[in-house]
Design a protein around this motif. Structure first.
Motif, PDB file in Angstrom:
ATOM      1  N   CYS A  57       0.934  -1.115  -0.123  1.00  0.00           N
ATOM      2  CA  CYS A  57      -0.210  -0.260  -0.126  1.00  0.00           C
ATOM      3  C   CYS A  57       0.992   1.330   0.198  1.00  0.00           C
ATOM      4  O   CYS A  57       2.323   1.211   0.459  1.00  0.00           O
ATOM      5  CB  CYS A  57      -1.145  -0.309   1.300  1.00  0.00           C
ATOM      6  N   ARG A  58       0.211   2.508  -0.345  1.00  0.00           N
ATOM      7  CA  ARG A  58       1.075   3.490  -0.312  1.00  0.00           C
ATOM      8  C   ARG A  58       0.556   4.254   0.712  1.00  0.00           C
ATOM      9  O   ARG A  58      -0.158   3.939   1.487  1.00  0.00           O
ATOM     10  CB  ARG A  58       0.641   4.729  -1.373  1.00  0.00           C
ATOM     11  N   VAL A  59       1.919   4.507   1.550  1.00  0.00           N
ATOM     12  CA  VAL A  59       2.522   4.975   2.731  1.00  0.00           C
ATOM     13  C   VAL A  59       0.826   6.122   3.033  1.00  0.00           C
ATOM     14  O   VAL A  59      -0.014   6.512   4.069  1.00  0.00           O
ATOM     15  CB  VAL A  59       3.136   5.553   3.409  1.00  0.00           C
ATOM     16  N   GLY A  60       0.210   7.188   1.715  1.00  0.00           N
ATOM     17  CA  GLY A  60      -1.006   8.077   1.998  1.00  0.00           C
ATOM     18  C   GLY A  60      -2.011   7.292   2.126  1.00  0.00           C
ATOM     19  O   GLY A  60      -2.682   8.034   2.721  1.00  0.00           O
ATOM     20  N   ASP A  61      -2.330   5.968   1.947  1.00  0.00           N
ATOM     21  CA  ASP A  61      -3.642   5.633   2.270  1.00  0.00           C
ATOM     22  C   ASP A  61      -3.609   4.805   3.229  1.00  0.00           C
ATOM     23  O   ASP A  61      -4.717   4.253   3.285  1.00  0.00           O
ATOM     24  CB  ASP A  61      -3.711   4.679   1.134  1.00  0.00           C
ATOM     25  N   MET A  62      -2.462   4.369   4.332  1.00  0.00           N
ATOM     26  CA  MET A  62      -2.224   3.845   5.569  1.00  0.00           C
ATOM     27  C   MET A  62      -3.270   4.104   6.254  1.00  0.00           C
ATOM     28  O   MET A  62      -3.243   5.642   6.824  1.00  0.00           O
ATOM     29  CB  MET A  62      -1.362   3.822   6.263  1.00  0.00           C
ATOM     30  N   LYS A  63      -4.444   3.396   7.061  1.00  0.00           N
ATOM     31  CA  LYS A  63      -5.381   3.780   8.409  1.00  0.00           C
ATOM     32  C   LYS A  63      -4.318   3.458   9.269  1.00  0.00           C
ATOM     33  O   LYS A  63      -4.946   3.839  10.428  1.00  0.00           O
ATOM     34  CB  LYS A  63      -6.033   3.256   7.650  1.00  0.00           C
ATOM     35  N   ALA A  64      -3.842   2.384   9.231  1.00  0.00           N
ATOM     36  CA  ALA A  64      -2.715   1.545  11.004  1.00  0.00           C
ATOM     37  C   ALA A  64      -1.431   1.531  10.760  1.00  0.00           C
ATOM     38  O   ALA A  64      -0.989   2.149   9.444  1.00  0.00           O
ATOM     39  CB  ALA A  64      -3.412   0.959  10.752  1.00  0.00           C
ATOM     40  N   ASN A  65      -0.652   1.774  11.585  1.00  0.00           N
ATOM     41  CA  ASN A  65       0.612   1.647  11.714  1.00  0.00           C
ATOM     42  C   ASN A  65       1.398   0.249  10.822  1.00  0.00           C
ATOM     43  O   ASN A  65       2.266   0.252  11.564  1.00  0.00           O
ATOM     44  CB  ASN A  65       1.514   2.044  12.938  1.00  0.00           C
ATOM     45  N   SER A  66       0.428  -1.044  10.487  1.00  0.00           N
ATOM     46  CA  SER A  66       0.582  -2.068  10.289  1.00  0.00           C
ATOM     47  C   SER A  66       0.337  -2.051   8.931  1.00  0.00           C
ATOM     48  O   SER A  66      -1.063  -1.439   8.217  1.00  0.00           O
ATOM     49  CB  SER A  66       0.540  -3.239  11.336  1.00  0.00           C
ATOM     50  N   ILE A  67       1.101  -3.422   8.128  1.00  0.00           N
ATOM     51  CA  ILE A  67       0.471  -4.162   6.928  1.00  0.00           C
ATOM     52  C   ILE A  67      -0.012  -4.995   7.084  1.00  0.00           C
ATOM     53  O   ILE A  67       1.082  -5.928   7.332  1.00  0.00           O
ATOM     54  CB  ILE A  67       1.366  -3.519   5.597  1.00  0.00           C
ATOM     55  N   SER A  68      -1.199  -5.562   6.784  1.00  0.00           N
ATOM     56  CA  SER A  68      -1.659  -6.869   7.522  1.00  0.00           C
ATOM     57  C   SER A  68      -1.495  -7.998   6.071  1.00  0.00           C
ATOM     58  O   SER A  68      -1.394  -7.005   4.345  1.00  0.00           O
ATOM     59  CB  SER A  68      -2.886  -6.608   7.614  1.00  0.00           C
TER      60      SER A  68
END
Length: 79
Positions: A57-68
């Motif tokens: 994912c793009r950092v600007g689209d992250m809603k949490a501090n982790s990537i599932s």
């Protein structure tokens, strides 16, 4: 390192790839306007050189501090 130097580095950063561990992103990185277009990859597999699944994912689209990397599929097992 001063904030101007960090911003210069982040402005040139395009990808971050991690394999084998949980992927947590620092909130300072998430909130940096220069990092919002960085694409983060989280790879997972039986060995991380043989990728079975990944998520990005793009950092600007992250809603949490982790990537599932997802969740287990119901009613399945390993033979």
């Amino acid at each position: 390192m001063d904030s101007q130097s960090i911003n210069i580095i982040l402005n040139s950063l395009k990808y971050v790839i991690l394999a084998g561990e949980a992927f947590y992103v620092n909130s300072k990185f998430l909130n940096n306007k220069f990092a919002e277009n960085v694409i983060m990859y989280n790879h997972y597999g039986p060995t991380e050189t043989h990728v079975v699944t990944h998520n990005s994912c793009r950092v600007g689209d992250m809603k949490a501090n982790s990537i599932s990397i997802g969740k287990p599929i119901n009613n399945t097992g390993v033979i």
